[in-house]
Motif scaffolding. Structure first.
Motif, PDB file in Angstrom:
ATOM      1  N   LEU A   1     -30.265 -40.101  21.464  1.00 37.64           N
ATOM      2  CA  LEU A   1     -29.550 -40.013  22.733  1.00 37.64           C
ATOM      3  C   LEU A   1     -31.123 -40.054  23.894  1.00 37.64           C
ATOM      4  CD1 LEU A   1     -26.703 -39.410  23.746  1.00 37.64           C
ATOM      5  CD2 LEU A   1     -27.481 -37.093  23.968  1.00 37.64           C
TER       6      LEU A   1
ATOM      7  N   SER B   1     -31.878 -39.246  27.103  1.00 36.38           N
ATOM      8  CA  SER B   1     -31.686 -38.326  28.312  1.00 36.38           C
ATOM      9  C   SER B   1     -32.405 -38.440  29.430  1.00 36.38           C
ATOM     10  CB  SER B   1     -31.298 -37.073  27.850  1.00 36.38           C
ATOM     11  OG  SER B   1     -30.892 -36.228  28.716  1.00 36.38           O
TER      12      SER B   1
ATOM     13  N   THR C   1     -27.851 -40.913  28.712  1.00 38.24           N
ATOM     14  CA  THR C   1     -27.074 -39.971  29.478  1.00 38.24           C
ATOM     15  C   THR C   1     -27.979 -39.528  30.372  1.00 38.24           C
ATOM     16  OG1 THR C   1     -27.736 -38.409  27.825  1.00 38.24           O
ATOM     17  CG2 THR C   1     -25.717 -39.492  27.082  1.00 38.24           C
TER      18      THR C   1
ATOM     19  N   GLN D   1     -28.675 -35.793  32.469  1.00 40.93           N
ATOM     20  CA  GLN D   1     -28.728 -34.277  32.580  1.00 40.93           C
ATOM     21  C   GLN D   1     -28.971 -33.694  33.914  1.00 40.93           C
ATOM     22  OE1 GLN D   1     -32.477 -34.614  29.981  1.00 40.93           O
ATOM     23  NE2 GLN D   1     -33.358 -32.698  31.253  1.00 40.93           N
TER      24      GLN D   1
ATOM     25  N   THR E   1     -25.232 -35.344  29.577  1.00 36.03           N
ATOM     26  CA  THR E   1     -26.165 -35.085  28.406  1.00 36.03           C
ATOM     27  C   THR E   1     -25.383 -33.983  27.620  1.00 36.03           C
ATOM     28  OG1 THR E   1     -28.195 -35.969  29.203  1.00 36.03           O
ATOM     29  CG2 THR E   1     -28.369 -34.532  27.417  1.00 36.03           C
TER      30      THR E   1
ATOM     31  N   ILE F   1     -33.354 -36.500  20.521  1.00 30.71           N
ATOM     32  CA  ILE F   1     -33.223 -36.552  21.924  1.00 30.71           C
ATOM     33  C   ILE F   1     -34.437 -36.904  22.336  1.00 30.71           C
ATOM     34  CG2 ILE F   1     -32.654 -35.392  23.978  1.00 30.71           C
ATOM     35  CD1 ILE F   1     -30.326 -35.195  22.532  1.00 30.71           C
TER      36      ILE F   1
ATOM     37  N   THR G   1     -36.670 -38.073  26.261  1.00 30.86           N
ATOM     38  CA  THR G   1     -36.306 -37.934  27.649  1.00 30.86           C
ATOM     39  C   THR G   1     -37.378 -38.691  28.356  1.00 30.86           C
ATOM     40  OG1 THR G   1     -37.951 -35.913  27.489  1.00 30.86           O
ATOM     41  CG2 THR G   1     -35.580 -35.442  27.319  1.00 30.86           C
TER      42      THR G   1
ATOM     43  N   ILE H   1     -33.144 -29.128  27.358  1.00 30.34           N
ATOM     44  CA  ILE H   1     -32.717 -30.001  26.217  1.00 30.34           C
ATOM     45  C   ILE H   1     -33.042 -29.536  24.864  1.00 30.34           C
ATOM     46  CG2 ILE H   1     -33.461 -32.223  25.107  1.00 30.34           C
ATOM     47  CD1 ILE H   1     -31.795 -32.471  27.481  1.00 30.34           C
TER      48      ILE H   1
END
Length: 348
Positions: free
Chosen positions: A186, A188, A251, A253, A266, A283, A285, A299
């Motif tokens: 992911l 994010s 995604t 957040q 997220t 994940i 970022t 997260i």
């Protein structure tokens, strides 16, 4: 002949985890009209009438979970990065924060005190957004007009698509993925209200907010479209790492309030994937270059808790670039490319 200097700029942090310091920080941050972009009377009512009466204590507890002995992780990591960059270049480098006690004014003054007359600002945000890069640019302009009329400012555009940045970001992710068994990655990014995207649309309406125009290359609004820049960051990193379609997604957040923000969210995606049977999630970022409250608590702690609650087993959070030597090296390269445009002598 002008003397050049560089100002690295990050978001900022409260001075401590004391609710009073957190409240002071949140007041400055949330009262910024480019963060909460509503009329001032409405912003005062929302921030000082509602948010600051409840959120500082909650945020203080969150900061306490991730606070280091040296202080705020974001500040400590930014200072380490600044020192590494300074070691690699021949012009003065200062560090400032958009919010908090490490002010932009102090950073500019530090450079002026060293005789600097031309400053290159480098916001430590890969993607452009109203609430990040733009607010830095506007504040710097205000300070130059009021306090530093002798300074010339050179801006650094968003670097989300620069090959050297993508290479370093991909390498940092790839190192952690090596030998790791996972099912989905992911990407994010920090969220922004959808209206921010529309306000930044220089074509006055070409943005359809449907996710499709983000991938049509060559559109002029992409220079200031946060969503496009996030999506393309993911695409470029996935290509670099050879990720297969369906094994990664983008995604957003950290939404606030009830207005529509960039989607998918997220937290809801983590929950949905966990319920769908995903057991091993990674994940990343990439909207942040320094680990901070949003990566270390929102997260790495809250996200993991959500994942485990719905049946997920392994939740791996990959660190931000932080003070990696290769990241400091590419920033130094940008500085050197700018410096050698003139015949300015190197520092003794």
């Amino acid at each position: 002949m002008s003397k050049k200097g560089v100002l690295l700029v990050n978001l900022g942090s409260p001075d401590s985890t004391d609710p009073k310091d957190v409240k002071k920080y949140l007041d400055e941050f949330l009262m910024d009209p480019r963060v909460i972009d509503v009329p001032r009377w409405a912003r005062i009512l929302l921030v000082r009438g509602i948010i600051l009466n409840t959120r500082p204590k909650q945020s203080a507890k969150a900061y306490a979970k991730i606070w280091w002995d040296e202080g705020s992780p974001l500040i400590v990591l930014s200072e380490r990065l600044k020192e590494k960059v300074q070691q690699k270049v021949q012009v003065p480098v200062a560090l400032a924060m958009r919010y908090g006690s490490m002010t932009l004014k102090k950073g500019l003054q530090e450079l002026v005190d060293q005789g600097v007359t031309e400053v290159k600002t480098i916001p430590l945000y890969p993607q452009f957004a109203m609430a990040t890069t733009e607010t830095i640019d506007v504040k710097v302009d205000e300070l130059v007009t009021e306090f530093f009329p002798q300074l010339t400012i050179t801006r650094t555009p968003a670097f989300y698509h620069k090959p050297e940045y993508i290479e370093v970001l991909s390498k940092s992710i790839g190192e952690k993925l090596k030998g790791l068994d996972y099912e989905h990655i992911l990407f994010s990014y920090h969220g922004v209200p959808e209206r921010h995207i529309r306000k930044s649309d220089i074509t006055n309406g070409n943005c359809k907010m449907n996710g499709k125009c983000c991938f049509k290359m060559g559109s002029p609004q992409h220079e200031f479209c946060y969503r496009h820049q996030c999506e393309i960051t993911t695409v470029n990193v996935a290509k670099n790492l050879g990720l297969k379609n369906g094994t990664y997604s983008t995604t957003f957040q950290s939404r606030l309030g009830f207005d529509p923000w960039l989607q998918p969210y997220t937290d809801r995606t983590i929950e949905r994937m966990g319920k769908a049977g995903i057991k091993k999630m990674v994940i990343v970022t990439p909207a942040f270059v320094s680990d901070c409250l949003e990566t270390l608590e929102e997260i790495a702690m809250e996200g993991e808790e959500i994942f485990h609650e719905v049946g997920g087993k392994e939740f791996t959070v990959i660190p931000c670039l932080n003070d990696r030597d290769d990241f400091a090296k590419i920033i130094a390269g940008w500085i050197d490319s700018w410096r050698i445009v003139t015949t300015e002598p190197a520092l003794a």
